[in-house]
Design an enzyme around this catalytic site. Structure first.
Site, PDB file in Angstrom:
ATOM      1  N   ASP A 199      -9.790  -2.177   6.605  1.00  0.00           N
ATOM      2  CA  ASP A 199     -10.449  -3.052   5.634  1.00  0.00           C
ATOM      3  C   ASP A 199     -10.404  -2.408   4.757  1.00  0.00           C
ATOM      4  OD1 ASP A 199     -11.406  -5.758   4.465  1.00  0.00           O
ATOM      5  OD2 ASP A 199     -13.134  -4.051   3.787  1.00  0.00           O
ATOM      6  N   GLU A 268      -5.375  -2.849   6.138  1.00  0.00           N
ATOM      7  CA  GLU A 268      -4.813  -3.906   4.010  1.00  0.00           C
ATOM      8  C   GLU A 268      -4.789  -2.564   2.945  1.00  0.00           C
ATOM      9  OE1 GLU A 268      -8.141  -6.804   2.219  1.00  0.00           O
ATOM     10  OE2 GLU A 268      -8.444  -5.436   3.415  1.00  0.00           O
TER      11      GLU A 268
END
Length: 535
Positions: A199, A268
């Site tokens: 993330d 990401e």
């Protein structure tokens, strides 16, 4: 196979909304295990499971209070081990989310850190004194709106949070923090996971000097913000994220991954000049294996926009590797975002063909294989903390998180026997797995055919990419030494007539697309696709 991830098709599962077996209205790990045969039938290589770790759920699992524990809402560690074992028995790799840039305000690390300025965890988070007038240390903003700084009375300082006030950012300038997070990754690697989705992988470090972010000139906006109404989009985030020190930590992470053969990392990336960041973070064999970005998760689906993104990826990434997505748990579903205002039954498969033919790996989001549109969630049913502040211009992320629809005839679409945490969308329920299984021409079954066929084409999995300039359509070549595949996609509502620049073209038709090919003259109806080998 150490590079199994190259060209892989990865199925993203948002566990809260996938399948509930405990009848509390929230999906769980046993629910995923129960549906693994279905996932295997799609022909995918791996699953990516969004966070299921212990959390107070202020941001539905992206605020973690224990990195090595399963939240009771989703089950327990035994449930995860059973899921992992069954997935591996079906030849499905398991990738799990890792949210290491920030944690929950209820994590024991933060509870200790906020006590005073001298405790053992005092420097584990980003603390700063107020300005002389008592205001925030600088102008950094939260992605979710408002200042990125919150004053803590007990410590008498501000703490930094890129997201909710409940999600304090960790201080990665502290080597102890880096070691602790690497140890958390090791815990899951030792259990046997096959990789991590990282993330906000470029958010780990901040500018030590806490310099203000510059403001964009009038009329310009950041590519990071979601809407113009969000002040976050008005800053250039050059000091709060994407710092040079991030690279050294990414390399430490890769050193750990290399101790576990056949594992992968998918980072990401969200920031200005995201393609340049992706290239930097995936270059060589000592950083991330692949990167995941938002470049095809926006509103612009024009031929020019898609071609520009595909070509820029091709030119910028060089030896790096992309992971493409048209949907995920944070954006409006592609059928509603890109599709025609009057829904067209052929659009979902055309979009799927686009996704599966780009150079890189692929992420499919649960329900995308059914062609689901965005779910309709009334204002009073909104759960997303990001939704209500910007309503109605931006309705939050609940519309793409509505429960998976398994059975049209069952209460709550077969997701649960109890009222779900988000309402089941009526339109989606009519498009359930059960209703589509029976029809060979359904989006579900055509998607299966397309993925199965694509997995047998080396050019589409790992081939080089060459953009072709053909009027009215998207077109490119995918090439390996043994195969050259032409891809022509009509993503418009009008039929297109195209002269192909090749003499010897052999059409392939893996999912029943409609076209007419005579010599090198192609007639392609609306939302149809041609795959063809080229001699």
């Amino acid at each position: 196979m150490s590079d199994w991830w190259k060209g892989a098709v990865i199925y993203q599962i948002y566990p809260r909304s996938f399948k509930d077996t405990s009848n509390n209205g929230v999906g769980d790990l046993p629910g995923i295990t129960q549906k693994l045969e279905y996932i295997a039938s799609l022909g995918v290589d791996a699953i990516w499971i969004s966070p299921f770790f212990k959390s107070p759920m202020h941001d539905f699992g992206y605020d973690i209070s224990d990195y090595c524990a399963v939240d009771p809402l989703f089950g327990n560690l035994v449930d995860f081990k059973e899921l992992l074992e069954k997935a591996h028995s079906l030849n499905i790799k398991v990738i799990i989310d890792q949210v290491i840039s920030h944690c929950s305000i209820e994590h024991p690390w933060f509870s200790e850190s906020r006590k005073d300025k001298t405790n053992a965890k005092a420097d584990w988070f980003v603390w700063a004194d107020p300005k002389e007038d008592g205001s925030e240390p600088n102008n950094w903003l939260s992605f979710f709106g408002g200042s990125a700084w919150t004053f803590d009375e007990s410590r008498g300082q501000y703490y930094f949070h890129n997201f909710l006030t409940n999600q304090p950012d960790l201080n990665f300038h502290n080597p102890e923090v880096q070691a602790a997070q690497l140890n958390n990754l090791k815990f899951w690697l030792d259990l046997g996971v096959d990789g991590f989705r990282l993330d906000v992988a470029n958010f780990y470090f901040h500018d030590k000097d806490l310099r203000d972010n510059p403001i964009f000139p009038e009329g310009e906006r950041s590519t990071v913000g979601v809407t113009d109404s969000n002040p976050y989009s008005r800053q250039q985030h050059i000091h709060s994220i994407t710092q040079a020190e991030n690279i050294a930590f990414i390399e430490k992470m890769r050193q750990l991954m290399d101790q576990y053969p056949n594992t992968t990392t998918m980072g990401e990336i969200n920031g200005e000049h995201s393609l340049d960041i992706m290239a930097e973070y995936t270059t060589g064999d000592n950083r991330m294996h692949m990167a995941y970005t938002f470049d095809l998760l926006g509103e612009d689906c024009s031929k020019e926009a898609i071609e520009a993104v595909a070509e820029e990826f091709n030119l910028t990434l060089k030896d790096g590797w992309a992971c493409w997505a048209l949907c995920n748990h944070d954006v409006k579903r592609v059928v509603s975002r890109w599709g025609p205002s009057q829904s067209h039954p052929d659009f979902p498969l055309a979009a799927m063909a686009l996704l599966l033919s780009l150079k890189g790996s692929v992420c499919l989001y649960q329900g995308e294989e059914l062609g689901l549109p965005e779910g309709d969630v009334a204002f009073e049913d909104i759960q997303d903390p990001y939704g209500k502040p910007f309503w109605p211009e931006y309705k939050g992320r609940d519309g793409c998180r509505t429960p998976m629809v398994w059975d049209t005839s069952a209460q709550y679409a077969g997701f649960s026997d109890a009222k779900p945490w988000l309402p089941v969308d009526n339109t989606q329920q009519l498009m359930s797995v059960a209703s589509q299984e029976a029809s060979q021409t359904s989006v579900l079954n055509k998607t299966r055919q397309l993925i199965t066929w694509r997995n047998q084409q080396p050019s589409l999995k790992i081939g080089e990419f060459t953009l072709l300039d053909l009027p009215g359509v998207l077109a490119w070549l995918r090439t390996t030494e043994e195969q050259q595949m032409l891809v022509v996609i009509n993503l418009s509502a009008s039929a297109q007539d195209v002269e192909l620049p090749f003499a010897n073209v052999a059409a392939q038709n893996p999912a029943g697309f409609e076209f007419s090919l005579e010599g090198h003259s192609l007639h392609l109806p609306a939302y149809q696709v041609l795959f063809a080998t080229v001699d």
